[in-house]
Design a protein around this motif. Structure first.
Motif, short mmCIF file in Angstrom:
data_model
loop_
_atom_site.label_atom_id
_atom_site.label_comp_id
_atom_site.label_asym_id
_atom_site.label_seq_id
_atom_site.Cartn_x
_atom_site.Cartn_y
_atom_site.Cartn_z
N SER A 1 -27.68 -52.63 56.09
CA SER A 1 -29.14 -52.77 56.25
C SER A 1 -29.50 -54.26 56.25
N LYS A 2 -30.66 -54.56 56.82
CA LYS A 2 -31.11 -55.96 56.93
C LYS A 2 -31.31 -56.59 55.55
N ALA A 3 -31.73 -55.77 54.59
CA ALA A 3 -32.04 -56.28 53.25
C ALA A 3 -30.77 -56.62 52.45
N TYR A 4 -29.62 -56.12 52.92
CA TYR A 4 -28.35 -56.30 52.19
C TYR A 4 -27.89 -57.74 52.29
N GLY A 5 -27.62 -58.37 51.15
CA GLY A 5 -27.21 -59.79 51.17
C GLY A 5 -26.54 -60.20 49.89
N ARG A 6 -26.47 -61.51 49.67
CA ARG A 6 -25.76 -62.04 48.50
C ARG A 6 -26.37 -61.51 47.20
N LEU A 7 -27.72 -61.47 47.14
CA LEU A 7 -28.37 -60.96 45.92
C LEU A 7 -27.98 -59.50 45.67
N THR A 8 -27.92 -58.70 46.74
CA THR A 8 -27.52 -57.29 46.60
C THR A 8 -26.14 -57.18 45.98
N VAL A 9 -25.19 -57.90 46.58
CA VAL A 9 -23.80 -57.78 46.15
C VAL A 9 -23.66 -58.23 44.70
N MET A 10 -24.28 -59.35 44.33
CA MET A 10 -24.13 -59.86 42.97
C MET A 10 -24.87 -58.98 41.96
N ALA A 11 -26.05 -58.48 42.32
CA ALA A 11 -26.78 -57.60 41.39
C ALA A 11 -25.99 -56.31 41.17
N GLN A 12 -25.45 -55.74 42.26
CA GLN A 12 -24.73 -54.48 42.15
C GLN A 12 -23.33 -54.67 41.56
N TYR A 13 -22.84 -55.89 41.59
CA TYR A 13 -21.57 -56.22 40.91
C TYR A 13 -21.75 -56.03 39.40
N TYR A 14 -22.89 -56.51 38.89
CA TYR A 14 -23.14 -56.48 37.44
C TYR A 14 -23.90 -55.24 36.96
N CYS A 15 -24.77 -54.70 37.81
CA CYS A 15 -25.74 -53.72 37.33
C CYS A 15 -25.90 -52.50 38.22
N LYS A 16 -26.30 -51.41 37.59
CA LYS A 16 -26.82 -50.26 38.33
C LYS A 16 -28.29 -50.60 38.62
N VAL A 17 -28.72 -50.43 39.86
CA VAL A 17 -30.07 -50.83 40.27
C VAL A 17 -30.91 -49.59 40.56
N VAL A 18 -32.05 -49.47 39.87
CA VAL A 18 -32.91 -48.28 40.05
C VAL A 18 -34.36 -48.72 40.32
N PRO A 19 -34.86 -48.57 41.57
CA PRO A 19 -36.28 -48.86 41.80
C PRO A 19 -37.14 -47.85 41.01
N VAL A 20 -38.19 -48.33 40.33
CA VAL A 20 -38.95 -47.46 39.43
C VAL A 20 -40.33 -47.09 39.99
N LEU A 21 -41.15 -48.10 40.35
CA LEU A 21 -42.44 -47.77 40.96
C LEU A 21 -42.95 -48.91 41.83
N GLU A 22 -43.80 -48.55 42.78
CA GLU A 22 -44.38 -49.55 43.68
C GLU A 22 -45.76 -49.95 43.15
N VAL A 23 -46.11 -51.21 43.38
CA VAL A 23 -47.34 -51.76 42.81
C VAL A 23 -48.12 -52.47 43.91
#
Length: 268
Positions: free
Chosen positions: A153-175
């Motif tokens: 996906s276009k949004a996939y990048g260095r931040l994605t890889v490093m965040a998912q390397y360390y953490c499980k990522v769960v979007p919670v709510l939109e504001v």
């Protein structure tokens, strides 16, 4: 919460301040954090206390880190919060979070992060991943999309890889922007980051992982073969099960780590 929470304090552009004042959204964020007495809670950038106040009703003490001197002073004199808060005045980007660690009580970090520092601040916090139980952040929605993106996906990048390397990522709510004063020009979202107890794909050397991510995502139009010319050859790609004809954004976290570990082993 009344709409005049921001009276008496002008939002400062240089601190990227937008103050949350929608009670429904605030309630949703506090529920997502689910603070409990005795937990090691840390809020980054409490601002005018939109989240700090309701959290303070649920716990006996917690820590805040605030860069804006006026806002820190305001919290020191807050009728309900002053007794409960330990206030660290300064920049969260330079803060050593290990000083807040308590035995058997990992950090629970939350905050409405200023958009201009959110990415570097998360990279700073990942360094303390072993000491953190979870993090809840309000971010630009685009950043939450990047954190939670999948390969291809276009949004996939260095931040994605490093965040998912360390953490499980769960979007919670939109504001929506209307939840803030002044309203930002972008949509926001809250994300939960839960550092892994055991990293699913550990890198033997983070410098190599950082390098393969940077080289891959700095040249998104190139194929994997061209991105890593001089570092990896076709024999290496074959050994690693990486298709050199795709673009780096099609590689999984596991494949980035495999390349980094191969380079670490072969570049003594």
């Amino acid at each position: 919460m009344k709409n005049d929470v921001h009276l008496g304090h002008k939002a400062r552009k240089r601190f990227g301040q937008n103050f949350l004042n929608d009670p429904y959204i605030i309630d949703g964020i506090v529920s997502a954090i689910n603070p409990r007495p005795g937990q090691n809670l840390i809020e980054i950038g409490p601002g005018l206390g939109a989240i700090t106040e309701p959290v303070g009703k649920l716990v006996d003490k917690f820590t805040v880190i605030e860069l804006d001197r006026d806002l820190a002073e305001r919290l020191r004199n807050h009728p309900d919060l002053a007794e409960k808060l330990t206030i660290h005045e300064g920049d969260a980007m330079r803060f050593d979070f290990t000083q807040l660690v308590k035995p058997n009580n990992k950090l629970r970090i939350f905050g409405n992060l200023p958009y201009n520092i959110s990415t570097p601040l998360m990279f700073h916090l990942f360094e303390f991943h072993k000491e953190i139980s979870d993090m809840h952040f309000m971010l630009q929605k685009e950043v939450v999309n990047r954190l939670s993106a999948g390969p291809g996906s276009k949004a996939y990048g260095r931040l994605t890889v490093m965040a998912q390397y360390y953490c499980k990522v769960v979007p919670v709510l939109e504001v929506p922007p209307t939840a803030f004063v002044p309203p930002p020009k972008v949509d926001s979202a809250v994300v939960r980051l839960v550092p892994y107890e055991e990293l699913p794909h550990p890198a033997t050397n983070l410098k190599w992982l950082d390098r393969v991510c940077r080289e891959g995502f700095n040249q998104r139009r190139k194929t994997v073969r061209n991105c890593y010319k001089g570092l990896l050859d076709d024999a290496a790609f074959e050994q690693l099960g990486v298709n050199p004809g795709v673009r780096p954004e099609n590689l999984t976290l596991e494949q980035f780590v495999a390349m980094a570990n191969y380079l670490d082993a072969n570049h003594a």
